[in-house]
Write a protein that holds these residues in place. Structure first.
Motif, PDB file in Angstrom:
ATOM      1  N   THR A  67     -21.296 -29.094  -8.139  1.00  0.00           N
ATOM      2  CA  THR A  67     -21.276 -27.673  -8.513  1.00  0.00           C
ATOM      3  C   THR A  67     -21.446 -26.729  -7.325  1.00  0.00           C
ATOM      4  OG1 THR A  67     -23.652 -27.673  -8.950  1.00  0.00           O
ATOM      5  CG2 THR A  67     -22.193 -28.157 -10.822  1.00  0.00           C
ATOM      6  N   HIS A  68     -22.084 -27.178  -6.253  1.00  0.00           N
ATOM      7  CA  HIS A  68     -22.331 -26.292  -5.115  1.00  0.00           C
ATOM      8  C   HIS A  68     -22.223 -27.075  -3.810  1.00  0.00           C
ATOM      9  CE1 HIS A  68     -24.459 -24.331  -8.432  1.00  0.00           C
ATOM     10  NE2 HIS A  68     -24.382 -23.190  -7.764  1.00  0.00           N
ATOM     11  N   VAL A 127     -18.823 -24.197  -6.219  1.00  0.00           N
ATOM     12  CA  VAL A 127     -17.458 -24.712  -6.111  1.00  0.00           C
ATOM     13  C   VAL A 127     -16.942 -24.934  -7.529  1.00  0.00           C
ATOM     14  CG1 VAL A 127     -17.766 -25.817  -3.865  1.00  0.00           C
ATOM     15  CG2 VAL A 127     -18.261 -27.131  -5.940  1.00  0.00           C
ATOM     16  N   VAL A 128     -15.622 -24.963  -7.663  1.00  0.00           N
ATOM     17  CA  VAL A 128     -15.021 -25.332  -8.943  1.00  0.00           C
ATOM     18  C   VAL A 128     -15.533 -26.731  -9.254  1.00  0.00           C
ATOM     19  CG1 VAL A 128     -12.844 -25.799 -10.125  1.00  0.00           C
ATOM     20  CG2 VAL A 128     -13.002 -23.906  -8.464  1.00  0.00           C
ATOM     21  N   PRO A 129     -16.205 -26.923 -10.396  1.00  0.00           N
ATOM     22  CA  PRO A 129     -16.848 -28.213 -10.662  1.00  0.00           C
ATOM     23  C   PRO A 129     -15.884 -29.388 -10.488  1.00  0.00           C
ATOM     24  CG  PRO A 129     -17.499 -26.616 -12.315  1.00  0.00           C
ATOM     25  CD  PRO A 129     -16.429 -25.956 -11.481  1.00  0.00           C
ATOM     26  N   ARG A 169     -25.459 -29.809   2.432  1.00  0.00           N
ATOM     27  CA  ARG A 169     -26.071 -29.986   1.117  1.00  0.00           C
ATOM     28  C   ARG A 169     -24.999 -29.967   0.037  1.00  0.00           C
ATOM     29  NH1 ARG A 169     -26.615 -26.330   4.441  1.00  0.00           N
ATOM     30  NH2 ARG A 169     -27.064 -24.603   3.035  1.00  0.00           N
ATOM     31  N   LEU A 170     -25.243 -30.735  -1.028  1.00  0.00           N
ATOM     32  CA  LEU A 170     -24.383 -30.706  -2.208  1.00  0.00           C
ATOM     33  C   LEU A 170     -25.272 -30.714  -3.434  1.00  0.00           C
ATOM     34  CD1 LEU A 170     -21.636 -33.347  -1.264  1.00  0.00           C
ATOM     35  CD2 LEU A 170     -21.304 -30.870  -1.419  1.00  0.00           C
ATOM     36  N   PRO A 201     -14.195 -25.122   0.275  1.00  0.00           N
ATOM     37  CA  PRO A 201     -15.495 -24.609  -0.143  1.00  0.00           C
ATOM     38  C   PRO A 201     -15.998 -23.513   0.803  1.00  0.00           C
ATOM     39  CG  PRO A 201     -15.747 -26.697   1.002  1.00  0.00           C
ATOM     40  CD  PRO A 201     -14.268 -26.448   0.909  1.00  0.00           C
ATOM     41  N   ARG A 202     -16.942 -22.687   0.320  1.00  0.00           N
ATOM     42  CA  ARG A 202     -17.745 -21.874   1.232  1.00  0.00           C
ATOM     43  C   ARG A 202     -18.839 -22.807   1.738  1.00  0.00           C
ATOM     44  NH1 ARG A 202     -18.139 -16.176   0.381  1.00  0.00           N
ATOM     45  NH2 ARG A 202     -19.503 -16.133   2.192  1.00  0.00           N
TER      46      ARG A 202
END
Ligand code: C2O
Ligand code: CU
Length: 453
Positions: free
Chosen positions: A245-246, A252-254, A267-268, A406-407
């Motif tokens: 999710t991030h 992020v788009v899941p 990190r995720l 992603p950002r």
């Protein structure tokens, strides 16, 4: 300019959280292994948890024998609180202290560590979680998992390791009885420059893992943080798919994935649904044949032991993390940059030097940017090893193969490859930009994004 940028971040009714942090020499229990190290009292250090828009005040007291500093990794904070000695503040001398105070403008999974020498490879790290009041719809509970490669206080120190790298010049030479240096196909070459006796998840070796009590069907938001100095981790929960999710705190788009990869500093956030048995969150040290884990315990035995599960996990194909896509709410639109800077990454050279554009770090020679510019960094890796490249004070937009990625604030550039990232120059100051392999950074692979008038 820095004060004005901070005022723009402040919101009405912001909470203020005050914390006292002490850096000191301690003994820590890594799970039946005692190491004498430098820490914030425990390893990982105690998590700091605030809400988006809050003001965080941390007084760091330095009880070490050496100067230190604290960098708030990933946060777009005011430059004079960024914690980089000789660039944004002076070092905090032994016996001294420093009061950090800043607004945390964006929610997400962050962490903090010193920016002094190779202290990051000791026990000086901890999570910084910035909650978003709108989060929580897609999970029931959360678990922070901090990963690390460990050698300190077990007959070695990071400083001695660094001196040895410099003396040898090149890391990957065969030294008869020396253990083979790690290689990884996934990472496109060398997987590390240093041999580590242990891998840790939340401060414990795999044989004495942290156990998180849960129950079948519970949805857990895993906040994965790679705090290692020289190790990338592939992470998965065997038999359970993860909804990413991030990335580096930004949505992020899941994406439904069975395994993810985290370079150092990255990190995720992933949501998993607990199955009807105990499962480990496995973190395989890429290219090293070792792992760490946290157990998600339901009270029902796991389907196999973790060593066997790790062998299976290692066979899965790992997708490209730069192919995650920022959600529309945070994606930076593709447009022509106002300025482009090339960062050519090379090394190791003489005395184990790692360079950007042929030069080792010099804080007075930055890459100029101006407030308001849309900036592009074109990073080209001409070495045999991957580099997780980190930009302080900004969250850039990854452009993977011309697409919107992603950002992130840290993104891995593989050997022989180019990575393009764009960002809005909206946070004035002097911002360190570097490889998050602490040995590469210390050996020169750092530069400064320098706001000029
Ligand atoms: Cu996490 Cu400049 O660092
Ligand atoms: Cu590097």
């Amino acid at each position: 300019m820095v004060a004005a940028a901070e005022r723009a971040r402040q919101i009405a009714g912001a909470r203020r959280t005050s914390i006292k942090l002490t850096a000191l020499q301690t003994e820590v229990d890594l799970g039946g292994i005692t190491a004498n190290t430098w820490s914030y009292g425990e390893v990982p250090g105690r998590e700091i948890r605030i809400r988006r828009g809050d003001v965080l005040n941390v007084e760091l007291r330095n009880q070490l024998q050496r100067p230190t500093s604290v960098h708030w990794h990933g946060l777009a904070l005011r430059n004079d609180m960024d914690g980089v000695p000789d660039l944004t503040q002076s070092e905090i001398v032994p016996g001294g202290s420093f009061a950090y105070e800043f607004t945390a403008p964006d929610a997400g999974t962050y962490w903090f560590h010193p920016h002094s020498g190779v202290q990051l490879d000791r026990g000086l790290y901890a999570p910084l979680i910035v909650e978003d009041p709108e989060d929580g719809g897609n999970y029931d509970t959360e678990l922070v998992v901090v990963l690390d490669d460990w050698l300190d206080g077990l007959g070695q120190t990071p400083d001695a390791v660094f001196d040895e790298l410099r003396a040898k010049g090149m890391p990957n030479m065969d030294h008869g009885s020396m253990p083979a240096m790690p290689k990884s196909e996934l990472l496109g070459g060398d997987a590390g420059d240093v041999v580590y006796p242990h891998m840790l998840a939340n401060g414990k070796v795999w044989k004495a893992p942290q156990t998180f009590t849960t129950k079948p069907g519970q949805r857990i938001r895993l906040r994965l943080i790679n705090a290692a100095a020289d190790t990338a981790f592939r992470v998965g929960v065997p038999g359970v798919s993860m909804t990413v999710t991030h990335a580096d705190g930004f949505p992020v788009v899941p994406a439904e994935l069975d395994v993810v990869l985290l370079g150092m500093g990255e990190r995720l956030d992933c949501v998993v649904t607990v199955p009807d048995r105990t499962v480990p969150v496995l973190a395989l040290a890429e290219g090293r044949g070792s792992f760490a884990q946290v157990l998600l315990s339901t009270g029902v035995a796991a389907s196999a032991d973790s060593e066997a599960l790790a062998v299976e996990l290692a066979k899965l194909v790992v997708p490209e993390m730069n192919a995650l896509r920022a959600t529309d709410s945070v994606a930076l639109p593709l447009r022509e940059p106002d300025v482009t800077h090339d960062l050519v990454l090379e090394g190791p050279g003489d005395k184990y030097s790692w360079t950007i554009n042929g030069k080792v770090y010099d804080p007075t020679e930055g890459l100029p940017v101006r407030s308001g510019q849309f900036v592009r960094l074109r990073m080209q890796n001409k070495s045999q090893m991957f580099h997780p490249m980190h930009v302080h004070g900004h969250t850039f937009q990854v452009r993977a193969n011309g697409k919107t990625g992603p950002r992130r604030d840290t993104a891995t550039v593989l050997p022989g490859r180019e990575l393009i990232v764009d960002f809005d120059a909206n946070n004035p100051g002097q911002w360190l930009t570097h490889c998050h392999n602490v040995y590469h950074g210390e050996a020169g692979m750092m530069t400064v994004l320098s706001y000029v008038e």
